[in-house]
Motif scaffolding. Structure first.
Motif, short mmCIF file in Angstrom:
data_model
loop_
_atom_site.label_atom_id
_atom_site.label_comp_id
_atom_site.label_asym_id
_atom_site.label_seq_id
_atom_site.Cartn_x
_atom_site.Cartn_y
_atom_site.Cartn_z
N ILE A 6 -17.48 -19.92 -18.23
CA ILE A 6 -17.22 -18.50 -18.49
C ILE A 6 -16.35 -17.94 -17.38
CG2 ILE A 6 -18.26 -16.19 -18.67
CD1 ILE A 6 -20.68 -17.53 -20.01
N GLY A 7 -16.66 -18.27 -16.15
CA GLY A 7 -15.85 -17.82 -15.02
C GLY A 7 -14.42 -18.30 -15.12
N LYS A 8 -14.25 -19.52 -15.56
CA LYS A 8 -12.89 -20.07 -15.74
C LYS A 8 -12.14 -19.29 -16.82
CE LYS A 8 -14.23 -24.55 -14.01
NZ LYS A 8 -14.71 -25.87 -14.35
N PHE A 9 -12.84 -18.89 -17.87
CA PHE A 9 -12.24 -18.11 -18.94
C PHE A 9 -11.79 -16.75 -18.43
CE2 PHE A 9 -12.44 -15.21 -22.59
CZ PHE A 9 -11.74 -15.93 -23.56
N TRP A 10 -12.55 -16.15 -17.53
CA TRP A 10 -12.27 -14.81 -17.01
C TRP A 10 -11.39 -14.79 -15.77
CZ3 TRP A 10 -18.06 -13.03 -17.34
CH2 TRP A 10 -18.37 -12.69 -18.66
N GLN A 11 -11.16 -15.93 -15.14
CA GLN A 11 -10.49 -15.99 -13.83
C GLN A 11 -9.14 -15.28 -13.81
OE1 GLN A 11 -12.05 -17.64 -10.96
NE2 GLN A 11 -10.64 -16.17 -10.10
N LYS A 12 -8.35 -15.44 -14.86
CA LYS A 12 -7.02 -14.79 -14.87
C LYS A 12 -7.12 -13.27 -14.81
CE LYS A 12 -5.08 -17.15 -18.29
NZ LYS A 12 -4.17 -17.45 -19.38
N GLU A 13 -8.11 -12.74 -15.50
CA GLU A 13 -8.29 -11.28 -15.55
C GLU A 13 -9.02 -10.74 -14.31
OE1 GLU A 13 -7.39 -9.06 -18.03
OE2 GLU A 13 -6.39 -10.64 -19.16
N PHE A 19 -17.07 -16.77 -8.75
CA PHE A 19 -18.01 -17.08 -9.84
C PHE A 19 -18.99 -18.13 -9.34
CE2 PHE A 19 -14.17 -15.57 -11.88
CZ PHE A 19 -14.66 -14.67 -12.81
N ILE A 20 -20.26 -17.85 -9.50
CA ILE A 20 -21.32 -18.77 -9.08
C ILE A 20 -22.25 -18.95 -10.26
CG2 ILE A 20 -23.24 -19.13 -7.50
CD1 ILE A 20 -21.72 -17.24 -5.53
N SER A 21 -22.57 -20.20 -10.56
CA SER A 21 -23.45 -20.48 -11.70
C SER A 21 -24.57 -21.41 -11.23
CB SER A 21 -22.64 -21.15 -12.82
OG SER A 21 -23.47 -21.44 -13.91
N PRO A 22 -25.72 -20.82 -10.90
CA PRO A 22 -26.82 -21.66 -10.40
C PRO A 22 -27.52 -22.43 -11.51
CG PRO A 22 -27.58 -19.43 -10.65
CD PRO A 22 -26.09 -19.42 -10.98
N ASN A 23 -28.04 -23.57 -11.16
CA ASN A 23 -28.95 -24.25 -12.07
C ASN A 23 -30.30 -23.56 -11.98
OD1 ASN A 23 -27.30 -26.34 -13.08
ND2 ASN A 23 -27.62 -27.53 -11.22
N ALA A 24 -31.02 -23.50 -13.09
CA ALA A 24 -32.39 -23.02 -13.06
C ALA A 24 -33.21 -24.01 -12.23
CB ALA A 24 -32.93 -22.91 -14.48
N PRO A 25 -34.36 -23.62 -11.73
CA PRO A 25 -35.09 -24.46 -10.77
C PRO A 25 -35.87 -25.64 -11.34
CG PRO A 25 -36.24 -22.40 -11.10
CD PRO A 25 -34.95 -22.29 -11.85
N PHE A 26 -36.10 -25.66 -12.65
CA PHE A 26 -36.98 -26.68 -13.20
C PHE A 26 -36.25 -27.60 -14.18
CE2 PHE A 26 -39.58 -22.84 -12.39
CZ PHE A 26 -40.32 -23.33 -11.32
N ASP A 27 -36.58 -28.90 -14.12
CA ASP A 27 -36.01 -29.86 -15.07
C ASP A 27 -36.42 -29.49 -16.49
OD1 ASP A 27 -34.80 -31.44 -13.12
OD2 ASP A 27 -36.58 -32.69 -12.87
N CYS A 28 -35.50 -29.70 -17.40
CA CYS A 28 -35.75 -29.43 -18.81
C CYS A 28 -35.99 -30.77 -19.50
CB CYS A 28 -34.55 -28.72 -19.42
SG CYS A 28 -34.78 -28.27 -21.13
#
Length: 186
Positions: A6-13, A19-28
């Motif tokens: 999503i950050g890459k999509f918005w970067q130009k604008e 943009f930081i995208s954390p992983n949630a803390p627990f394995d799925c």
């Protein structure tokens, strides 16, 4: 890291944006290398409430760490979230002493326990987007979240998209980008 695109999509604008995208803390357990904020085998209030409370400290520690490390104040941090992330954002960010810049939530819900209204300390602007064909979290959850937040005097808006399931489409990305630009007067 699955939402960093999503950050890459918005970067130009938004060229001067981190943009930081954390992983949630627990394995799925049902996704190879996937993470979750909490177990979501059921969307019962007990399951969601327990999960939100268990994962909350991880989110708050992450936010405080990022703010301190980057020297960016909380009121300049805008949160974009999806599904469980939206649940986390809506439930926890308004309970922080410092208001964040805003919340763009996709395909989630607002969990309100008996003390939710009394625990609100800040009211960031909120925009929600949800697919009408979502079979994971029904779209009515977004309608209900919007109504509840409005009743608490939040600046909130929402959009329901026909023919979209549990996901984010290009129209949703544009809706979110517009909200970020509006929030920061870009």
């Amino acid at each position: 890291n699955d939402l960093i695109s999503i950050g890459k999509f918005w970067q130009k604008e938004l060229p001067n944006t981190m943009f930081i995208s954390p992983n949630a803390p627990f394995d799925c357990p049902w996704g190879d290398g996937a993470y979750q904020w909490f177990e979501l085998s059921s969307i019962s209030p007990e399951t969601i409430g327990g999960g939100l409370k268990k994962a909350g400290p991880y989110l708050n520690e992450f936010i405080d760490h990022i703010s301190k490390e980057t020297k960016i104040p909380i009121d300049k941090i805008f949160f974009v979230s999806f599904s469980q992330g939206t649940m986390m954002a809506l439930y926890h960010l308004c309970k922080r002493n410092s208001i964040c810049a805003g919340i763009m939530g996709y395909s989630g819900l607002l969990f309100c326990d008996k003390n939710f209204d009394l625990s609100i300390k800040s009211k960031p602007p909120v925009r929600l987007y949800h697919g009408k064909n979502d079979d994971v979290i029904i779209f009515e959850q977004t309608v209900n979240a919007s109504k509840k937040l409005k009743s608490l005097d939040f600046d909130v808006d929402h959009k329901i998209k026909d023919s979209l399931g549990h996901g984010i489409d290009e129209e949703g990305l544009e809706y979110g980008l517009e909200f970020i630009k509006q929030t920061f007067n870009i």
